[in-house]
Design a protein around this motif. Structure first.
Motif, PDB file in Angstrom:
ATOM      1  N   ALA A  34      28.839  43.066  -1.072  1.00 44.85           N
ATOM      2  CA  ALA A  34      28.314  43.932  -2.133  1.00 44.85           C
ATOM      3  C   ALA A  34      26.852  44.259  -1.877  1.00 44.85           C
ATOM      4  N   LEU A  35      26.532  45.533  -1.923  1.00 43.77           N
ATOM      5  CA  LEU A  35      25.143  45.990  -1.799  1.00 43.77           C
ATOM      6  C   LEU A  35      24.689  46.419  -3.187  1.00 43.77           C
ATOM      7  N   ILE A  36      23.709  45.701  -3.747  1.00 41.89           N
ATOM      8  CA  ILE A  36      23.289  45.970  -5.118  1.00 41.89           C
ATOM      9  C   ILE A  36      21.792  46.216  -5.186  1.00 41.89           C
ATOM     10  N   GLY A  37      21.379  46.922  -6.223  1.00 39.66           N
ATOM     11  CA  GLY A  37      19.970  47.213  -6.426  1.00 39.66           C
ATOM     12  C   GLY A  37      19.793  48.196  -7.567  1.00 39.66           C
ATOM     13  N   GLY A  40      18.008  54.284  -7.399  1.00 35.60           N
ATOM     14  CA  GLY A  40      16.973  54.766  -6.496  1.00 35.60           C
ATOM     15  C   GLY A  40      16.503  53.741  -5.487  1.00 35.60           C
ATOM     16  N   ALA A  41      17.236  52.616  -5.363  1.00 35.77           N
ATOM     17  CA  ALA A  41      16.800  51.533  -4.472  1.00 35.77           C
ATOM     18  C   ALA A  41      17.117  51.806  -3.003  1.00 35.77           C
ATOM     19  N   GLY A  42      18.068  52.715  -2.737  1.00 36.02           N
ATOM     20  CA  GLY A  42      18.462  53.003  -1.364  1.00 36.02           C
ATOM     21  C   GLY A  42      19.907  52.674  -1.053  1.00 36.02           C
ATOM     22  N   LYS A  43      20.671  52.232  -2.070  1.00 33.17           N
ATOM     23  CA  LYS A  43      22.083  51.877  -1.859  1.00 33.17           C
ATOM     24  C   LYS A  43      22.896  53.075  -1.371  1.00 33.17           C
ATOM     25  N   THR A  44      22.815  54.170  -2.126  1.00 30.10           N
ATOM     26  CA  THR A  44      23.638  55.342  -1.805  1.00 30.10           C
ATOM     27  C   THR A  44      23.250  55.933  -0.462  1.00 30.10           C
ATOM     28  N   THR A  45      21.967  55.980  -0.176  1.00 27.50           N
ATOM     29  CA  THR A  45      21.509  56.488   1.119  1.00 27.50           C
ATOM     30  C   THR A  45      22.085  55.650   2.251  1.00 27.50           C
ATOM     31  N   THR A  46      22.019  54.340   2.104  1.00 26.63           N
ATOM     32  CA  THR A  46      22.533  53.432   3.137  1.00 26.63           C
ATOM     33  C   THR A  46      24.034  53.629   3.334  1.00 26.63           C
ATOM     34  N   ILE A  47      24.760  53.691   2.233  1.00 29.67           N
ATOM     35  CA  ILE A  47      26.210  53.874   2.298  1.00 29.67           C
ATOM     36  C   ILE A  47      26.568  55.213   2.949  1.00 29.67           C
ATOM     37  N   MET A 195      27.229  43.049 -12.599  1.00 36.19           N
ATOM     38  CA  MET A 195      26.950  41.822 -11.856  1.00 36.19           C
ATOM     39  C   MET A 195      28.072  40.794 -11.992  1.00 36.19           C
ATOM     40  N   LEU A 196      28.766  40.793 -13.123  1.00 38.52           N
ATOM     41  CA  LEU A 196      29.898  39.884 -13.282  1.00 38.52           C
ATOM     42  C   LEU A 196      31.002  40.248 -12.296  1.00 38.52           C
ATOM     43  N   GLU A 197      31.218  41.533 -12.116  1.00 35.73           N
ATOM     44  CA  GLU A 197      32.210  41.997 -11.143  1.00 35.73           C
ATOM     45  C   GLU A 197      31.812  41.590  -9.729  1.00 35.73           C
ATOM     46  N   ILE A 198      30.548  41.784  -9.398  1.00 34.98           N
ATOM     47  CA  ILE A 198      30.053  41.438  -8.070  1.00 34.98           C
ATOM     48  C   ILE A 198      30.224  39.944  -7.813  1.00 34.98           C
ATOM     49  N   GLU A 199      29.869  39.133  -8.796  1.00 34.04           N
ATOM     50  CA  GLU A 199      29.972  37.684  -8.645  1.00 34.04           C
ATOM     51  C   GLU A 199      31.425  37.253  -8.492  1.00 34.04           C
ATOM     52  N   PHE A 200      32.313  37.905  -9.217  1.00 32.68           N
ATOM     53  CA  PHE A 200      33.744  37.576  -9.177  1.00 32.68           C
ATOM     54  C   PHE A 200      34.380  38.005  -7.859  1.00 32.68           C
ATOM     55  N   LEU A 201      33.957  39.159  -7.338  1.00 29.13           N
ATOM     56  CA  LEU A 201      34.681  39.813  -6.252  1.00 29.13           C
ATOM     57  C   LEU A 201      34.110  39.558  -4.863  1.00 29.13           C
ATOM     58  N   SER A 202      32.790  39.492  -4.743  1.00 26.96           N
ATOM     59  CA  SER A 202      32.169  39.539  -3.419  1.00 26.96           C
ATOM     60  C   SER A 202      32.050  38.173  -2.750  1.00 26.96           C
ATOM     61  N   ASP A 203      32.188  38.189  -1.424  1.00 20.15           N
ATOM     62  CA  ASP A 203      31.951  36.988  -0.625  1.00 20.15           C
ATOM     63  C   ASP A 203      30.453  36.801  -0.376  1.00 20.15           C
ATOM     64  N   ARG A 204      29.771  37.905  -0.106  1.00 20.06           N
ATOM     65  CA  ARG A 204      28.311  37.877   0.064  1.00 20.06           C
ATOM     66  C   ARG A 204      27.699  39.100  -0.614  1.00 20.06           C
ATOM     67  N   VAL A 205      26.413  38.975  -0.898  1.00 21.26           N
ATOM     68  CA  VAL A 205      25.690  40.021  -1.616  1.00 21.26           C
ATOM     69  C   VAL A 205      24.395  40.338  -0.869  1.00 21.26           C
ATOM     70  N   GLY A 206      24.051  41.623  -0.820  1.00 14.16           N
ATOM     71  CA  GLY A 206      22.751  42.046  -0.324  1.00 14.16           C
ATOM     72  C   GLY A 206      22.012  42.765  -1.449  1.00 14.16           C
ATOM     73  N   ILE A 207      20.769  42.368  -1.706  1.00  9.08           N
ATOM     74  CA  ILE A 207      19.979  42.991  -2.776  1.00  9.08           C
ATOM     75  C   ILE A 207      18.923  43.884  -2.141  1.00  9.08           C
ATOM     76  N   ILE A 208      18.962  45.167  -2.515  1.00  5.95           N
ATOM     77  CA  ILE A 208      18.053  46.154  -1.942  1.00  5.95           C
ATOM     78  C   ILE A 208      17.160  46.732  -3.031  1.00  5.95           C
ATOM     79  N   ASN A 209      15.897  46.963  -2.691  1.00  4.19           N
ATOM     80  CA  ASN A 209      14.959  47.602  -3.625  1.00  4.19           C
ATOM     81  C   ASN A 209      13.893  48.341  -2.821  1.00  4.19           C
ATOM     82  N   LYS A 210      13.558  49.529  -3.273  1.00  6.35           N
ATOM     83  CA  LYS A 210      12.564  50.361  -2.579  1.00  6.35           C
ATOM     84  C   LYS A 210      12.925  50.544  -1.103  1.00  6.35           C
ATOM     85  N   GLY A 211      14.236  50.650  -0.839  1.00  8.19           N
ATOM     86  CA  GLY A 211      14.699  50.902   0.518  1.00  8.19           C
ATOM     87  C   GLY A 211      14.751  49.692   1.418  1.00  8.19           C
TER      88      GLY A 211
END
Length: 245
Positions: A34-37, A40-47, A195-211
């Motif tokens: 899961a890529l979260i932020g 405007g943090a850069g998630k959509t651009t990265t994806i 965040m509850l969904e992310i915690e339930f579903l994801s094996d690992r998480v990446g937190i992105i902010n300001k790119g």
């Protein structure tokens, strides 16, 4: 073992704005990352760079060792991307829609039939596939779209807000579908503001902010590292720390 997805210092600059700044992470076979932020943090651009929809300014990403920059057409054969705002043709029946989409993936009639049956089995809509999509609820449409996205059994499924706007039962069904496919070996890159969904579903998480990708780890590891009770607090603390920098 080679990761399904390897992102290596991926960057995108728009005039003076660095939307993604040397983002690096891997997604292993059968892993849900899961890529979260914040917005405007850069998630959509990265994806979108990984999905070959936009060209990186610098860096690269590899799907099963294939570069998104050098061989985007080969990458597209191995991935699927389901954006949050995706829609379907409302005047088509669910079955006709799946048949139409399968015909775009292959010219082989046998494979086309296989893809449709995969989708029919996964969406669980039964006889409602005979009805026009315009009569479907939001949850039914999302199930149809997700089954369409993964009918070819891609190496990597990229899902933007997979359960956005769905009620609890429909959201649970889709999460279980994703988890089952991951257990069968499909890799997932997802984003969500839940965040509850992310915690339930994801094996690992990446937190992105300001790119910038700030933290990567298992939800349990990140909670322990930051002394947080849940992933929402991890998110809050990580973003606040980044704002100070």
């Amino acid at each position: 073992m080679e990761p399904t997805l390897s992102v290596q210092k991926l960057s995108k600059k728009y005039t003076k704005v660095l939307a993604a700044n040397e983002v690096s992470f891997d997604v292993q076979k059968g892993e849900i990352f899961a890529l979260i932020g914040p917005n405007g943090a850069g998630k959509t651009t990265t994806i979108r760079m990984i999905s070959t929809l936009i060209q990186p300014t610098d860096g690269d990403a590899f799907i099963e060792g294939i570069s998104v920059r050098k061989h985007p057409e080969k990458v597209r054969e191995r991935i699927t991307y389901l954006p949050d705002e995706a829609g379907a043709y409302k005047n088509m029946t669910g079955r006709k829609y799946l048949e139409f989409m399968a015909s775009l993936f292959t010219n082989d009639k046998q494979k086309e039939k296989e893809y449709v049956e995969n989708a029919v089995s996964m969406c669980g809509l039964g006889d409602r596939l005979k009805d026009k999509i315009g009569s479907y609820s939001r949850g039914m449409i999302r199930k149809l779209l997700l089954s369409r996205a993964i009918m070819t059994r891609p190496a990597l499924a990229i899902l933007d807000e997979p359960t956005s706007g769905l009620d609890i039962l429909n959201a649970l069904e889709i999460r279980r579908m994703i988890r089952t496919l991951a257990d069968e070996g499909m890799s997932f890159l997802i984003t969500s503001h839940n965040m509850l969904e992310i915690e339930f579903l994801s094996d690992r998480v990446g937190i992105i902010n300001k790119g910038k990708l700030m933290l990567v780890g298992k939800p349990s590891e990140l909670k322990e590292e930051l002394g947080a009770a849940n992933l929402e607090e991890v998110f809050e603390k990580a973003v606040e720390a980044n704002e100070v920098l």
